[in-house]
Design an enzyme around this catalytic site. Structure first.
Site, PDB file in Angstrom:
ATOM      1  N   LEU A   1      33.041 -71.199-130.304  1.00 40.11           N
ATOM      2  CA  LEU A   1      31.680 -71.642-129.979  1.00 40.11           C
ATOM      3  C   LEU A   1      30.821 -71.750-131.234  1.00 40.11           C
ATOM      4  CD1 LEU A   1      31.042 -69.238-126.949  1.00 40.11           C
ATOM      5  CD2 LEU A   1      31.849 -71.589-126.854  1.00 40.11           C
TER       6      LEU A   1
ATOM      7  N   HIS B   1      23.034 -65.940-130.570  1.00 40.05           N
ATOM      8  CA  HIS B   1      24.039 -64.955-130.984  1.00 40.05           C
ATOM      9  C   HIS B   1      24.360 -65.093-132.477  1.00 40.05           C
ATOM     10  CE1 HIS B   1      27.935 -62.685-130.117  1.00 40.05           C
ATOM     11  NE2 HIS B   1      28.250 -63.293-131.242  1.00 40.05           N
ATOM     12  N   GLU B   2      24.598 -66.314-132.920  1.00 42.83           N
ATOM     13  CA  GLU B   2      24.976 -66.514-134.338  1.00 42.83           C
ATOM     14  C   GLU B   2      23.814 -66.183-135.272  1.00 42.83           C
ATOM     15  OE1 GLU B   2      27.972 -66.662-134.770  1.00 42.83           O
ATOM     16  OE2 GLU B   2      28.625 -67.414-132.821  1.00 42.83           O
TER      17      GLU B   2
ATOM     18  N   ASP C   1      27.738 -50.063-133.859  1.00 44.99           N
ATOM     19  CA  ASP C   1      27.129 -51.325-134.312  1.00 44.99           C
ATOM     20  C   ASP C   1      25.906 -51.055-135.194  1.00 44.99           C
ATOM     21  OD1 ASP C   1      25.315 -50.412-132.442  1.00 44.99           O
ATOM     22  OD2 ASP C   1      25.182 -52.293-131.336  1.00 44.99           O
TER      23      ASP C   1
HETATM   24  N1  ARG Z   1      32.395 -65.842-130.127  1.00 49.55           N
HETATM   25  C1  ARG Z   1      31.306 -66.226-130.945  1.00 49.55           C
HETATM   26  C2  ARG Z   1      30.978 -65.152-131.986  1.00 49.55           C
HETATM   27  O1  ARG Z   1      31.453 -64.045-131.929  1.00 49.55           O
HETATM   28  C3  ARG Z   1      30.079 -66.648-130.137  1.00 49.55           C
HETATM   29  C4  ARG Z   1      29.840 -66.021-128.822  1.00 49.55           C
HETATM   30  C5  ARG Z   1      28.624 -66.657-128.158  1.00 49.55           C
HETATM   31  N2  ARG Z   1      28.509 -66.368-126.772  1.00 49.55           N
HETATM   32  C6  ARG Z   1      27.837 -67.137-125.887  1.00 49.55           C
HETATM   33  N3  ARG Z   1      27.688 -66.781-124.651  1.00 49.55           N
HETATM   34  N4  ARG Z   1      27.295 -68.255-126.253  1.00 49.55           N
HETATM   35  O2  ARG Z   1      30.231 -65.363-132.935  1.00 49.55           O
HETATM   36 ZN    ZN Z   2      29.638 -62.866-132.634  1.00 52.62          ZN
END
Ligand code: ARG
Ligand code: ZN
Length: 240
Positions: free
Chosen positions: A113, A152-153, A173
């Protein structure tokens, strides 16, 4: 701590397969979603269980769209080695990361993603990458089509770890008010979801749930992000 409101100018670098693949509306929606989430305006915030209600943070961090750069490139799988950040490889070079958050939008591939660089890394690759389908509001993203990959990013870019600390029950964390856990939660978990003898904060942006099911940062996460903007902090030059 640093309590002033922070406004971060954003440069969006779009590597698209055909001209106009990523619409202006999609770009604006991502900026709007970041502003919602970092100012405790997520439309689902009333889903926070009473147990965690006192932990919800209004981070007071706003985002403004400063510039959009575009290049057309038919490559369909850019991977995660930062090629999209290099004009020599058909991507787009970073714009001054001491004053801008750079977001690259491209086809990452591999079901990924998005990914981010933590503070303190090389300038040339500083910023976040979001897959085209998961950027802003986009029906093509399905359960990940509400722009929360960006939230998230950017959390990682502001020094946040995943809430399970990327390890077992003893891995932290570095945030006190996110309950310990031993792995990601997926989908849209029911409450309570118990791991490591406590209820998981599955609705935190730094878990792995569906976009619609994540709607809070904690005060501890806010303090960790805000430490970056203090004098001498890794992102102090962005706190304008
Ligand atoms: N897997 C990715 C990461 O760890 C993004 C996760 C984003 N999740 C979402 N529900 N959009 O950076
Ligand atoms: Zn992440």
């Amino acid at each position: 701590g640093f309590t002033d409101p922070v406004t971060i100018p954003v440069v969006v670098n779009i590597i698209e397969q055909f001209s106009g693949q990523v619409s202006t509306q999609q770009i604006n929606s991502q900026i709007a979603i970041l502003n919602e989430d970092y100012n405790d305006n997520n439309p689902n915030t009333n889903g926070v269980p009473a147990e965690f209600a006192g932990d919800v943070a209004n981070c007071g961090i706003s985002f403004t769209l400063a510039q959009v750069n575009r290049v057309v490139n038919t490559r369909s799988s850019w991977g995660t080695n930062d090629a999209m950040k290099d004009s020599g490889q058909g991507g787009i070079d970073v714009t001054d990361p001491s004053t801008y958050l750079n977001i690259w939008v491209c086809e990452i591939g591999g079901g990924i993603l998005g990914y981010a660089q933590f503070p303190g890394g090389p300038s040339a690759t500083d910023g976040v990458v979001i897959g085209t389908d998961y950027f802003g509001n986009n029906a093509a993203g399905g359960v990940y089509g509400d722009g929360r990959t960006g939230t998230h990013e950017v959390g990682h870019w502001l020094n946040l770890r995943h809430i399970w600390g990327d390890g077992n029950c003893r891995r932290d964390d570095f945030v006190a008010d996110t309950p310990t856990s031993d792995g990601p939660n997926y989908g849209c978990p029911s409450y309570p979801t118990v791991n490591c003898r406590s209820n998981d904060m599955t609705m935190n942006y730094m878990d792995y749930v569906y976009d619609d099911c994540m709607y809070m940062f904690t005060n501890g996460q806010n303090a960790r992000m805000r430490a970056l903007f203090e004098a001498g902090g890794a992102r102090a030059s962005l706190a304008g």
